[in-house]
Design an enzyme around this catalytic site. Structure first.
Site, PDB file in Angstrom:
ATOM      1  N   SER A 681       0.946  -1.174  -0.613  1.00  0.00           N
ATOM      2  CA  SER A 681       0.029  -0.269   0.183  1.00  0.00           C
ATOM      3  C   SER A 681       0.969   0.951   0.245  1.00  0.00           C
ATOM      4  O   SER A 681       0.373   2.088  -0.132  1.00  0.00           O
ATOM      5  CB  SER A 681      -1.081   0.219   1.305  1.00  0.00           C
ATOM      6  OG  SER A 681      -0.083  -0.068   2.466  1.00  0.00           O
ATOM      7  N   LYS A 724      -7.192   3.260   7.819  1.00  0.00           N
ATOM      8  CA  LYS A 724      -5.703   4.856   7.584  1.00  0.00           C
ATOM      9  C   LYS A 724      -6.832   5.362   7.284  1.00  0.00           C
ATOM     10  O   LYS A 724      -5.894   7.333   7.992  1.00  0.00           O
ATOM     11  CB  LYS A 724      -6.042   4.286   6.374  1.00  0.00           C
ATOM     12  CG  LYS A 724      -4.094   2.900   6.242  1.00  0.00           C
ATOM     13  CD  LYS A 724      -4.928   2.534   4.544  1.00  0.00           C
ATOM     14  CE  LYS A 724      -3.788   1.366   4.700  1.00  0.00           C
ATOM     15  NZ  LYS A 724      -3.432   0.667   3.176  1.00  0.00           N
TER      16      LYS A 724
END
Length: 814
Positions: A681, A724
């Site tokens: 990511s 996140k």
């Protein structure tokens, strides 16, 4: 006594309970002051000789002439060892000759003996030779009876002693004859008399040893007559019945028989129980197998073979219980209700195997308890963390000593019903070693196609586990075996935002901690600002476990104040927290105000929630290679290589001089270096960091990003979006770049947070670079570019239109 022998004088050493024979060595512990002085005086002589005599009474500490035997041994000191504290001496002496004690001098610091040498008449006659041979025969018999496996050297030593006198003295020291008999051997006048005495003593010892062996043989034969003993016990029981007396062994069997008659067992189980009960009746209570069979029957009869709890399948009640016990978790609750709705319409349907996955403290275990309470079923929890032995789940076979049933059937026995809710906690922390693989055992336990006839190794009878409602929990699925994962229904529990934690604390945590501390609601009031500070400055977690611990600490401080007599209500403000909880443990996450060229802001997922990380890139003159630091995993290293390759391949389009790649190397670092990191990511973050370095242009400091990058410039979706985004919001970042396919994941976020953050959705790297290098709103009179606002509005509309859809972020992408 030899009248011609002169009278000699030497130090005297009286000993207790022992007789020193001529020619033999004897170790002695000398501790009396007079005896120690006598030994030291003997050491001053050249021959180191001393007179050793036995005391008639070992209890006398200061013996005189009448307290010792008057026949002793002249000895020579061979070895002496002094104790560190000098409390006693370890002395080894060797007998030289027999002496007659004439007098004792008690006036000095040690005893002195007046003695004469009295040699033994050692003339060998035919009678002596005959007794000598008889002694050798008796000695062999004694050795075989006393120690069947006696060392061969001992027999050889006795057989090789040609001197009959030495043989007698050696036997006298080896056989425990007693003080009187040993002294009689020493006082005998001739060899013939000594041999006769020893023959008498040794013959007696042989008779005793033969009697002991006979007694031992009889005991062994009695133990082997177990069958005969059984019939005798049966006759004894019949006599006791006639007399109206009861037998405890028979009473136990009768009690088990009554329990078996009342139990509603399946046919195959009842047949096995009858067989074991009949076997128990034939066993003696002293038999080792008696307790094994008794324990097995007890466990078999305690299992709830036909006892089930009736499910309360009222969906409205289940929904109410879940809402009472947990705040939010809307999607998880909905999935649970769907499964229970199927079970209500089709009771024969297979019970689902739910797996709650999420960070610590988000309520996985308590959700299992709530499901059991809503269904009105028994609840049992098994912790699998650190388990290495599969026998703990399957049980041990009864052939092993200390065999026990497995933990699965034990949990069902404790629950008292055959359809409880069983929670298998921490399946991601199962171990594996030479004792087996517990994860492989779970494949049968959790598979509805196999667990209908589950056989525990201890019970060895089929048990239907398909009625059990299994729930598993895990913090991460990375370590769970793929075949096991295939049998589970995955329900992900994300972390909570600060606003959600405040609501959870108000509704659940504070009332529970006040009740535990014995306080009322009005006794302790925590202001919202103080509660928010506890969440942000004293805890950093995805769940609420440490928050509950901090609230419990506040409640205990107030309880102590009340216990000391001050019962005035307490109102906790933010400024009171350092005094009550100590200094702040965490600082508010802040984004960097400015980013130099070569730095980009990324978002990461961890087991404890989301986190903000920065990717830093720097050129290395006179180097060629790509250097990566920060404890990066293999996947993350490959993302960095793909990012560099993409920028290098498109450097002309981006206005980057190609010589920058060939004239210098590149170093990429991801703080904090002590924490391992991995996953794809961070791909677009590395692209932005490298592009910022090569273009010498800083990226926006208020923008964070996450997404996987391909070599052709595609941006792929990742997981953990909610965690996140929450981490970015805690760091006060206003813009977040996400892969376009992750737009559906925003429905898990609070509406308030969606209004506070601008989301930019991208499909290719070109869009990422355009969003990352836009001018800041503060420095632009024209405001943000229209495409950004239109993308945000489109994403918000798209998110609202998919409120009922399910998040399908690619598994394993972080």
């Amino acid at each position: 006594m030899n009248e011609k022998s002169p009278i000699l004088r030497l130090p005297l050493l009286p000993v207790k309970n022992n007789v020193l024979f001529p020619y033999l060595l004897m170790p002695l512990s000398v501790g009396r002051p007079a005896s120690i002085a006598a030994v030291e005086a003997a050491l001053d002589n050249d021959d180191k000789e001393i007179v050793v005599v036995a005391q008639t009474d070992g209890e006398i500490e200061a013996p005189d002439y009448d307290d010792v035997f008057h026949v002793g041994t002249l000895a020579q000191i061979k070895k002496i060892t002094r104790n560190d504290e000098e409390e006693f001496l370890e002395v080894t002496v060797q007998g030289v000759e027999r002496i007659n004690l004439l007098d004792m001098d008690l006036s000095g610091v040690y005893l002195r003996a007046g003695y004469q040498i009295d040699p033994i008449d050692d003339r060998v006659t035919p009678e002596c030779e005959a007794l000598h041979r008889e002694l050798l025969d008796l000695t062999g018999r004694a050795l075989s009876l006393a120690t069947p496996q006696a060392p061969a050297e001992l027999g050889q030593l006795l057989g090789s002693t040609d001197d009959p006198l030495r043989l007698v003295f050696l036997l006298g020291s080896l056989i425990s004859l007693g003080l009187e008999k040993e002294q009689s051997l020493l006082e005998a006048e001739s060899l013939l008399e000594i041999l006769g005495l020893m023959y008498e003593y040794l013959k007696h010892e042989v008779e005793v040893l033969e009697l002991r062996r006979q007694i031992s043989s009889q005991a062994k034969s009695e133990m082997s007559r177990e069958h005969r003993e059984y019939f005798l016990r049966q006759q004894m029981r019949a006599i006791q019945d006639e007399l109206g007396e009861s037998d405890s062994e028979e009473a136990e069997v009768d009690e088990l028989r009554r329990r078996l008659d009342k139990a509603d067992l399946p046919e195959i189980v009842e047949k096995e129980a009858e067989k074991e009960l009949t076997r128990l009746g034939r066993l003696s209570i002293v038999s080792p197998e008696y307790n094994v069979v008794r324990s097995y029957l007890d466990f078999l009869l305690e299992l709830p073979w036909s006892k089930s709890s009736k499910d309360v399948m009222e969906i409205s009640r289940v929904r109410k219980v879940l809402d009472e016990d947990h705040f939010n978790l809307t999607e998880v609750k909905q999935r649970i209700l769907e499964h229970l709705g199927v079970l209500k319409l089709n009771p024969r349907a297979k019970a689902p195997i739910l797996c709650f996955v999420g960070p610590p403290g988000v309520g996985k275990t308590s959700l299992g308890r709530s499901i059991a309470r809503a269904l009105d079923r028994g609840f049992e929890r098994l912790s699998l963390g650190g388990m290495h032995d599969e026998a703990e789940l399957r049980g041990h076979r009864r052939t092993y000593i200390g065999a026990m049933p497995g933990r699965i059937l034990n949990a069902i026995r404790r629950a008292g019903v055959n359809n409880p809710v069983v929670m298998l906690d921490e399946i991601d922390k199962l171990g594996r070693d030479f004792r087996g693989d517990p994860a492989s055992a779970l494949l049968e336990i959790l598979d509805p196609e196999q667990n209908r006839d589950f056989r525990d190794n201890y019970l060895d009878l089929p048990w239907d586990l398909s009625r059990v409602f299994f729930i598993t929990t895990a913090n991460s699925l990375d370590t769970v075996a793929a075949p096991l994962l295939d049998r589970l229904e995955i329900l992900r529990l994300s972390g909570y935002s600060a606003e959600e934690k405040i609501q959870i604390a108000r509704r659940f945590l504070i009332p529970r901690r006040l009740e535990e501390a014995g306080l009322r609601r009005k006794d302790l009031v925590i202001e919202t600002r103080a509660l928010r500070r506890i969440i942000t400055r004293y805890t950093r977690e995805a769940g609420v476990r440490r928050l509950e611990q901090a609230l419990g600490r506040l409640a205990r401080k107030v309880a102590l104040r009340f216990a000391e007599g001050d019962r005035s209500p307490v109102r906790v403000k933010a400024k009171d927290l350092p005094e009550m909880l100590g200094p702040e443990k965490f600082f508010q996450e802040e984004a960097r105000k400015r980013l130099p060229p070569g730095v980009a802001t990324g978002l990461a997922w961890t087991e404890a929630g989301g986190d903000v990380l920065y990717v830093e890139a720097s050129r290395l003159p006179q180097a060629k290679e790509l250097k990566l630091t920060g404890q990066l995993g293999d996947v993350m290293k490959e993302s960095a290589q793909a990012a560099q390759s993409y920028i290098w391949a498109h450097c002309k389009r981006m206005g980057i001089d190609e010589k920058l790649f060939t004239d210098a190397g590149l170093h990429v670092h991801v703080p904090a270096g002590a924490i391992p990191k991995d996953g794809p990511s961070a791909g677009i973050t590395m692209v932005v960091a490298m592009a910022s370095l090569y273009m010498d242009r800083p990226a926006r400091a208020d923008t964070a990003m996450t997404g996987e990058v391909t070599l052709t410039g595609l941006v792929l979706p990742v997981g953990g979006v909610k965690e996140k985004v929450l981490a970015g919001r805690r760091a006060r970042l206003r813009r977040i770049i996400l892969p376009k396919e992750n737009g559906k994941d925003l429905r898990d976020l609070p509406e308030k947070l969606l209004k506070q953050v601008e989301f930019v959705f991208v499909e290719r790297v070109e869009e990422v670079l355009q969003a990352a290098f836009e001018e800041l709103e503060a420095s632009s009179s024209k405001g943000p570019k229209a495409p950004a606002r239109s993308r945000r509005r489109a994403a918000a509309k798209k998110s609202k239109s998919r409120q009922g859809s399910e998040a399908t972020a690619s598994p394993g992408r972080r």
